[in-house]
Motif scaffolding. Structure first.
Motif, short mmCIF file in Angstrom:
data_model
loop_
_atom_site.label_atom_id
_atom_site.label_comp_id
_atom_site.label_asym_id
_atom_site.label_seq_id
_atom_site.Cartn_x
_atom_site.Cartn_y
_atom_site.Cartn_z
N PHE A 6 0.95 -1.06 0.19
CA PHE A 6 -0.16 -0.06 -0.12
C PHE A 6 1.01 1.13 0.05
O PHE A 6 1.98 1.24 0.20
CB PHE A 6 -0.97 -0.02 1.26
CG PHE A 6 -1.78 -1.12 1.22
CD1 PHE A 6 -2.75 -1.45 0.35
CD2 PHE A 6 -1.52 -2.23 2.26
CE1 PHE A 6 -3.70 -2.48 0.39
CE2 PHE A 6 -2.30 -3.34 2.48
CZ PHE A 6 -3.41 -3.57 1.47
N ALA A 7 0.21 2.40 -0.41
CA ALA A 7 0.99 3.77 -0.40
C ALA A 7 0.57 4.76 0.31
O ALA A 7 -0.85 4.38 0.77
CB ALA A 7 1.08 4.09 -1.89
N VAL A 11 -6.60 3.84 0.91
CA VAL A 11 -7.56 3.49 1.83
C VAL A 11 -7.71 2.05 2.29
O VAL A 11 -7.76 1.38 1.22
CB VAL A 11 -9.07 4.24 1.60
CG1 VAL A 11 -10.05 3.71 2.83
CG2 VAL A 11 -9.06 5.71 1.43
N VAL A 12 -7.55 1.60 3.49
CA VAL A 12 -7.40 0.11 3.86
C VAL A 12 -8.25 -0.19 5.09
O VAL A 12 -8.98 0.63 5.59
CB VAL A 12 -6.02 -0.24 4.11
CG1 VAL A 12 -5.08 -0.05 2.88
CG2 VAL A 12 -5.37 0.89 5.55
N ASP A 25 1.55 7.07 6.88
CA ASP A 25 3.27 6.85 6.91
C ASP A 25 3.47 5.16 6.83
O ASP A 25 2.57 4.50 7.00
CB ASP A 25 3.76 7.30 8.15
CG ASP A 25 5.35 7.39 8.37
OD1 ASP A 25 5.97 7.25 7.15
OD2 ASP A 25 5.89 7.54 9.49
N ILE A 26 4.63 4.74 6.44
CA ILE A 26 5.08 3.40 6.26
C ILE A 26 6.35 3.31 6.82
O ILE A 26 7.24 3.99 6.58
CB ILE A 26 5.01 3.02 4.94
CG1 ILE A 26 3.74 3.29 3.96
CG2 ILE A 26 5.26 1.56 4.81
CD1 ILE A 26 3.60 3.30 2.55
N LEU A 63 -3.92 -6.14 6.51
CA LEU A 63 -4.78 -5.15 6.02
C LEU A 63 -5.21 -5.42 4.44
O LEU A 63 -4.39 -6.57 3.94
CB LEU A 63 -3.95 -3.58 5.59
CG LEU A 63 -3.63 -3.20 6.76
CD1 LEU A 63 -2.53 -1.94 6.63
CD2 LEU A 63 -4.88 -2.57 7.67
N LEU A 64 -6.33 -5.07 4.18
CA LEU A 64 -6.80 -5.19 2.57
C LEU A 64 -7.17 -4.05 2.21
O LEU A 64 -7.50 -3.05 3.03
CB LEU A 64 -8.04 -6.20 2.68
CG LEU A 64 -8.19 -7.45 3.08
CD1 LEU A 64 -9.43 -7.94 3.59
CD2 LEU A 64 -7.20 -8.34 2.12
N PRO A 65 -7.29 -3.70 0.81
CA PRO A 65 -7.85 -2.43 0.03
C PRO A 65 -9.11 -2.25 0.71
O PRO A 65 -10.08 -3.12 0.56
CB PRO A 65 -7.54 -2.46 -1.16
CG PRO A 65 -6.82 -3.87 -1.53
CD PRO A 65 -6.96 -4.70 -0.36
#
Length: 98
Positions: A6-7, A11-12, A25-26, A63-65
């Motif tokens: 994800f970026a 939204v997840v 943030d990642i 997580l999923l989209p």
């Protein structure tokens, strides 16, 4: 170490728990205390559930989209993002580059 699925601005939703959020943030690997699979990206989310809004720190495997298209209501959303005409979130700092 794997690359992030994800970026910032995505939204997840959580696979097991009833919350969703926008990635702001990642971390490429776990950067907190606790147990679990640490060699994967972890995401900082402006999160919400049915009752409240908060900041969450979640592993990629959880997580999923989120494909609902429903805007995120978190009160800090405008501190980080601008919502574009397609309903996607663009980081404020990216809008300054155009």
């Amino acid at each position: 170490m794997s690359s992030a699925r994800f970026a910032v601005g995505d939204v997840v939703r959580h696979k097991l728990y009833p919350f969703r959020g926008v990635v702001f943030d990642i971390d490429p690997v776990f950067a907190n205390t606790g147990e679990g699979k640490k060699n994967q990206p972890f995401y900082h989310l402006l999160a919400e559930n049915a009752e409240t809004e908060y900041i969450a720190y979640v592993s990629e495997q959880s997580l999923l989209p989120d494909t609902t298209g429903v805007p995120v209501r978190h009160p800090q959303i405008l501190d980080y993002f601008i919502e574009d005409e397609d309903g996607r979130y663009r980081a404020v700092f990216m809008s300054m580059l155009n």
